[in-house]
Design an enzyme around this catalytic site. Structure first.
Site, PDB file in Angstrom:
ATOM      1  CB  ALA A   1      20.235  20.098  11.118  1.00 10.82           C
TER       2      ALA A   1
ATOM      3  CG  HIS B   1      32.674  19.580  22.324  1.00 10.34           C
ATOM      4  ND1 HIS B   1      32.647  20.939  22.112  1.00 10.34           N
ATOM      5  CD2 HIS B   1      33.212  19.049  21.198  1.00 10.34           C
ATOM      6  CE1 HIS B   1      33.153  21.205  20.918  1.00 10.34           C
ATOM      7  NE2 HIS B   1      33.488  20.084  20.341  1.00 10.34           N
TER       8      HIS B   1
ATOM      9  CG  HIS C   1      37.104  20.296  23.852  1.00  9.27           C
ATOM     10  ND1 HIS C   1      38.244  20.818  24.393  1.00  9.27           N
ATOM     11  CD2 HIS C   1      37.285  20.277  22.516  1.00  9.27           C
ATOM     12  CE1 HIS C   1      39.083  21.112  23.404  1.00  9.27           C
ATOM     13  NE2 HIS C   1      38.524  20.787  22.259  1.00  9.27           N
TER      14      HIS C   1
ATOM     15  CB  SER D   1      17.471  28.908  12.746  1.00  9.09           C
ATOM     16  OG  SER D   1      18.091  29.399  13.924  1.00  9.09           O
TER      17      SER D   1
ATOM     18  NE  ARG E   1      31.676  15.360  17.728  1.00 10.84           N
ATOM     19  CZ  ARG E   1      32.144  16.589  17.479  1.00 10.84           C
ATOM     20  NH1 ARG E   1      31.687  17.271  16.442  1.00 10.84           N
ATOM     21  NH2 ARG E   1      33.032  17.157  18.270  1.00 10.84           N
TER      22      ARG E   1
ATOM     23  CD  GLU F   1      39.047  18.899  13.098  1.00  7.30           C
ATOM     24  OE1 GLU F   1      38.100  18.102  13.114  1.00  7.30           O
ATOM     25  OE2 GLU F   1      38.905  20.130  13.207  1.00  7.30           O
TER      26      GLU F   1
ATOM     27  CD  GLN G   1      36.755  26.905  18.026  1.00 10.42           C
ATOM     28  OE1 GLN G   1      37.636  26.074  18.163  1.00 10.42           O
ATOM     29  NE2 GLN G   1      36.452  27.779  18.973  1.00 10.42           N
TER      30      GLN G   1
ATOM     31  NE  ARG H   1      38.461  16.722  20.856  1.00  9.69           N
ATOM     32  CZ  ARG H   1      37.514  17.238  20.103  1.00  9.69           C
ATOM     33  NH1 ARG H   1      36.276  16.810  20.215  1.00  9.69           N
ATOM     34  NH2 ARG H   1      37.780  18.177  19.245  1.00  9.69           N
TER      35      ARG H   1
ATOM     36  N   GLY I   1      35.707  22.394  11.125  1.00 10.52           N
ATOM     37  CA  GLY I   1      35.228  22.267   9.761  1.00 10.52           C
ATOM     38  C   GLY I   1      34.329  21.068   9.544  1.00 10.52           C
TER      39      GLY I   1
HETATM   40  C1  LIG Z   1      32.427  25.290  20.077  1.00 13.33           C
HETATM   41  C2  LIG Z   1      31.977  24.204  19.125  1.00 13.33           C
HETATM   42  C3  LIG Z   1      32.801  23.829  18.066  1.00 13.33           C
HETATM   43  C4  LIG Z   1      32.375  22.824  17.178  1.00 13.33           C
HETATM   44  N1  LIG Z   1      33.163  22.511  16.091  1.00 13.33           N
HETATM   45  C5  LIG Z   1      32.707  21.616  15.177  1.00 13.33           C
HETATM   46  C6  LIG Z   1      33.418  21.378  13.965  1.00 13.33           C
HETATM   47  O1  LIG Z   1      34.453  21.973  13.707  1.00 13.33           O
HETATM   48  N2  LIG Z   1      32.912  20.454  13.095  1.00 13.33           N
HETATM   49  C7  LIG Z   1      31.751  19.763  13.326  1.00 13.33           C
HETATM   50  O2  LIG Z   1      31.346  18.941  12.494  1.00 13.33           O
HETATM   51  N3  LIG Z   1      31.056  20.003  14.452  1.00 13.33           N
HETATM   52  C8  LIG Z   1      31.483  20.906  15.367  1.00 13.33           C
HETATM   53  N4  LIG Z   1      30.749  21.141  16.495  1.00 13.33           N
HETATM   54  C9  LIG Z   1      29.441  20.466  16.629  1.00 13.33           C
HETATM   55  C10 LIG Z   1      28.444  21.076  15.642  1.00 13.33           C
HETATM   56  O3  LIG Z   1      28.641  22.472  15.614  1.00 13.33           O
HETATM   57  C11 LIG Z   1      26.996  20.777  16.037  1.00 13.33           C
HETATM   58  O4  LIG Z   1      26.834  19.406  16.253  1.00 13.33           O
HETATM   59  C12 LIG Z   1      26.033  21.201  14.926  1.00 13.33           C
HETATM   60  O5  LIG Z   1      26.291  22.537  14.558  1.00 13.33           O
HETATM   61  C13 LIG Z   1      24.592  21.059  15.372  1.00 13.33           C
HETATM   62  O6  LIG Z   1      23.765  21.662  14.398  1.00 13.33           O
HETATM   63  P1  LIG Z   1      22.189  21.590  14.546  1.00 13.33           P
HETATM   64  O7  LIG Z   1      21.621  22.275  13.361  1.00 13.33           O
HETATM   65  O8  LIG Z   1      21.784  20.191  14.826  1.00 13.33           O
HETATM   66  O9  LIG Z   1      21.879  22.413  15.884  1.00 13.33           O
HETATM   67  P2  LIG Z   1      22.306  23.884  16.329  1.00 13.33           P
HETATM   68  O10 LIG Z   1      23.238  24.524  15.389  1.00 13.33           O
HETATM   69  O11 LIG Z   1      22.709  23.784  17.753  1.00 13.33           O
HETATM   70  O12 LIG Z   1      20.934  24.703  16.222  1.00 13.33           O
HETATM   71  C14 LIG Z   1      19.861  24.440  17.095  1.00 13.33           C
HETATM   72  C15 LIG Z   1      18.720  25.371  16.766  1.00 13.33           C
HETATM   73  O13 LIG Z   1      17.546  24.923  17.429  1.00 13.33           O
HETATM   74  C16 LIG Z   1      16.919  26.032  18.066  1.00 13.33           C
HETATM   75  N5  LIG Z   1      16.140  25.513  19.183  1.00 13.33           N
HETATM   76  C17 LIG Z   1      16.550  24.697  20.188  1.00 13.33           C
HETATM   77  N6  LIG Z   1      15.526  24.433  21.018  1.00 13.33           N
HETATM   78  C18 LIG Z   1      14.447  25.091  20.526  1.00 13.33           C
HETATM   79  C19 LIG Z   1      13.097  25.242  20.956  1.00 13.33           C
HETATM   80  N7  LIG Z   1      12.622  24.663  22.070  1.00 13.33           N
HETATM   81  N8  LIG Z   1      12.260  26.019  20.218  1.00 13.33           N
HETATM   82  C20 LIG Z   1      12.705  26.646  19.107  1.00 13.33           C
HETATM   83  N9  LIG Z   1      13.976  26.538  18.664  1.00 13.33           N
HETATM   84  C21 LIG Z   1      14.831  25.778  19.363  1.00 13.33           C
HETATM   85  C22 LIG Z   1      18.068  26.934  18.446  1.00 13.33           C
HETATM   86  O14 LIG Z   1      17.618  28.243  18.693  1.00 13.33           O
HETATM   87  C23 LIG Z   1      18.928  26.815  17.186  1.00 13.33           C
HETATM   88  O15 LIG Z   1      18.392  27.659  16.185  1.00 13.33           O
HETATM   89  C24 LIG Z   1      31.132  22.148  17.386  1.00 13.33           C
HETATM   90  C25 LIG Z   1      30.313  22.531  18.447  1.00 13.33           C
HETATM   91  C26 LIG Z   1      30.727  23.554  19.307  1.00 13.33           C
HETATM   92  C27 LIG Z   1      29.817  23.945  20.431  1.00 13.33           C
END
Ligand SMILES: Cc1cc2nc3c(=O)[nH]c(=O)nc-3n(C[C@H](O)[C@H](O)[C@H](O)COP(=O)(O)OP(=O)(O)OC[C@H]3O[C@@H](n4cnc5c(N)ncnc54)[C@H](O)[C@@H]3O)c2cc1C
Length: 531
Positions: free
Chosen positions: A17, A347, A240, A14, A382, A120, A49, A286, A51
């Site tokens: 993506a 990270h 990081h 959730s 990345r 950035e 954080q 970094r 963007g």
């Molecule tokens: C502190 C921090 C700062 C960041 N800043 C930036 C930024 O400024 N810009 C940028 O582009 N990126 C940034 N990133 C990276 C970016 O946030 C992530 O790459 C991106 O949000 C990943 O999105 P996602 O939807 O793929 O996964 P996530 O947002 O990690 O969501 C994963 C989901 O999968 C679910 N899930 C996982 N395993 C299971 C399972 N077995 N069963 C059911 N559900 C499961 C979780 O509960 C969650 O809902 C940052 C990351 C961090 C940690």
């Protein structure tokens, strides 16, 4: 009593993506389930954080964004995927605004209101669209609200996928659904679907120190691998350089801006060290700063180094870094007077489940989007803020493919319930917690920022032992969320080590003392593992 549910599309995750995809499909009369293993805000998206990168600036161009991304990726980005992603930047931001995300704006000298753009590392122009310093929270909360309102989307919190369900038809595997642990009720249910999408995020929790939330245990990568999908480029884990080091602080980033404003990295005796590693000292990129810190920690056997900004006036520090000031104060660290204990931290996972330009995996009707996938966008490193963009663009691509195909996919046949007749409740939970700690510690020590062949093979020996122990435990006891994560993490650890062992050079985020140079004698190769 276990029960089965049927959907058209099952989305596991959730974050940015998963929810983007759900919303893009939901108006097309289909039933969609979205799962999160914890709360809906559990993933990394909520914590982002900086963007989202997109070309809006008058002096910026698609070509420039492409060039910067290719440069960062150290020869391993797929140029077509980079172009595809970057050209969808503006439409992705427009779509988020339609979902209610409010981005920071500014008024120009002529009175025009425009998106405010940050700059950035790695970007040659201002192109980071943001909501102050909490972009991920704004995105996450808006998407959750839209999804909660939509009648075609069912959201399941605290539902952790145990295993994907597949069958083989004329030699080709197809997806049928997943066994899912409802961790509140402690029961495993069956969810079938014509299409399943992995949107489970990254695997940074394979390491002792990580900026990521608890959910980033690489579950989607392990699930796809066990089901028969290829996995690629797992050696490229981004670290990081500065995460707060404190026993009670989980995953708190100390922004690079602290170094940008004159913060010095120092050893416990107060001496500085960055001058020995790079002429740019604290302002080096970094990966160089992270490697320097790691080197000093390993050489001296120290738990952390320190980042000192206390030589700046107190008011300056409070004004420029209000959140960091406040957060550190909660741990009795007054950054206007004391140095901040820091360690580098895992990270971002550049590798993952190998996908094509429509997010399709090796298994029919199984897709992977977001950080779990390896699309070819990031290559060996990345570039900042390209990851949320990737989530949005590949949610769009997957939705196009699913909409075109769904009516031709037959519903899954009846699936047997999860069988718990041979297992009992564990009387030794300590095995799980002990193995968790051991795995994350040896991954940090041996497969972290600086690697060697010897360290990698030490780590692999431990993985082999843990795999046996965890398999035995899994075979005997009822599944719990912690056990599922551990079982996935050990596979992810193995995949990272195997990829790292295959790369006989240093490139991008993969650095090894045994092959410290980049091998430019032949074209750069992705590392691809086949189950
Ligand atoms: C502190 C921090 C700062 C960041 N800043 C930036 C930024 O400024 N810009 C940028 O582009 N990126 C940034 N990133 C990276 C970016 O946030 C992530 O790459 C991106 O949000 C990943 O999105 P996602 O939807 O793929 O996964 P996530 O947002 O990690 O969501 C994963 C989901 O999968 C679910 N899930 C996982 N395993 C299971 C399972 N077995 N069963 C059911 N559900 C499961 C979780 O509960 C969650 O809902 C940052 C990351 C961090 C940690």
């Amino acid at each position: 009593m276990p029960y089965s549910q049927n959907y058209d599309v099952l989305i596991i995750g959730s974050g940015g993506a998963g929810l983007s995809l759900a919303l893009k499909l939901a108006d097309h009369s289909m039933r969609i389930a979205v799962l999160s293993k914890f709360a809906l805000t559990a993933g990394s998206t909520y914590y982002a954080q900086g963007g989202i990168s997109a070309v809006f600036g008058a002096d910026d161009s698609i070509e420039s964004h492409i060039e910067d991304t290719l440069d960062a990726g150290a020869g391993l980005c797929d140029p077509e995927i980079v172009r595809l992603t970057v050209t969808h930047g503006k439409s992705s931001i427009d779509w988020l605004r339609e979902q209610g995300v409010i981005f920071t704006e500014e008024q120009t000298a002529s009175g025009e209101i425009k998106l405010h753009l940050n700059k950035e590392g790695g970007h040659s122009h201002r192109r980071i669209v943001h909501t102050a310093d909490a972009t991920g929270k704004a995105v996450s909360l808006s998407l959750i609200e839209r999804a909660q309102e939509h009648a075609n989307i069912d959201l399941f919190e605290h539902h952790n996928v145990v295993e994907l369900i597949t069958d083989s038809k004329e030699g080709d595997k197809r997806i049928l659904g997943a066994y899912v642990l409802d961790s509140k009720k402690q029961e495993v249910r069956t969810i079938t679907a014509r299409v399943v999408v992995l949107a489970t995020g990254g695997a940074s929790k394979a390491y002792l120190y990580s900026t990521n939330p608890q959910s980033s245990t690489g579950d989607g990568i392990a699930l796809a691998w066990r089901a028969g999908c290829r996995v690629s480029n797992m050696e490229f884990m981004q670290f990081h350089p500065t995460c707060l080091y404190h026993p009670h602080a989980h995953s708190f980033l100390i922004s690079e801006a602290v170094r940008g404003e004159g913060g010095k990295l120092i050893l416990p005796d107060g001496s500085s060290f960055m001058q020995h590693f790079d002429p740019r000292e604290e302002l080096a990129p970094r990966d160089i700063v992270a490697r320097a810190i790691d080197h000093e920690m390993k050489k001296r056997g120290i738990d952390c180094v320190y980042l000192d900004i206390s030589h700046k006036p107190e008011q300056f520090i409070r004004e420029h870094f209000p959140t960091i000031y406040q957060q550190c104060l909660e741990f009795d660290i007054d950054i206007t007077k004391q140095p901040i204990p820091v360690v580098p931290a895992a990270h971002y996972t550049c590798g993952g489940v190998l996908t094509d330009s429509y997010a399709r995996t090796d298994i029919a009707n199984l897709y992977a989007i977001g950080e779990v996938a390896c699309t070819g966008l990031h290559g060996a490193n990345r570039m900042a803020s390209n990851s949320l963009l990737e989530c949005l663009v590949f949610a769009e691509r997957a939705s196009e493919d699913i909409l075109q195909k769904l009516s031709g996919i037959s519903p899954p046949p009846p699936i047997p319930d999860w069988d718990e007749s041979q297992v009992s409740d564990s009387d030794e939970e300590v095995v799980v917690s002990h193995n968790w700690e051991e795995l994350r510690r040896f991954m940090w020590d041996y497969v972290g920022i600086v690697r060697t062949d010897k360290r990698l093979s030490r780590a692999m020996n431990r993985v082999e032992l843990l795999k046996k122990e965890i398999a035995e435990y899994y075979g005997n006891f009822r599944v719990t969320s912690d056990l599922l994560e551990l079982r996935n993490l050990v596979i992810v650890a193995e995949l990272i080590i195997r990829c790292a062992q295959q790369r006989k050079e240093s490139r991008g985020l993969h650095y090894t003392l045994d092959y410290p140079e980049t091998d430019n004698s032949k074209p750069a190769q992705n590392t691809v593992l086949t189950p």
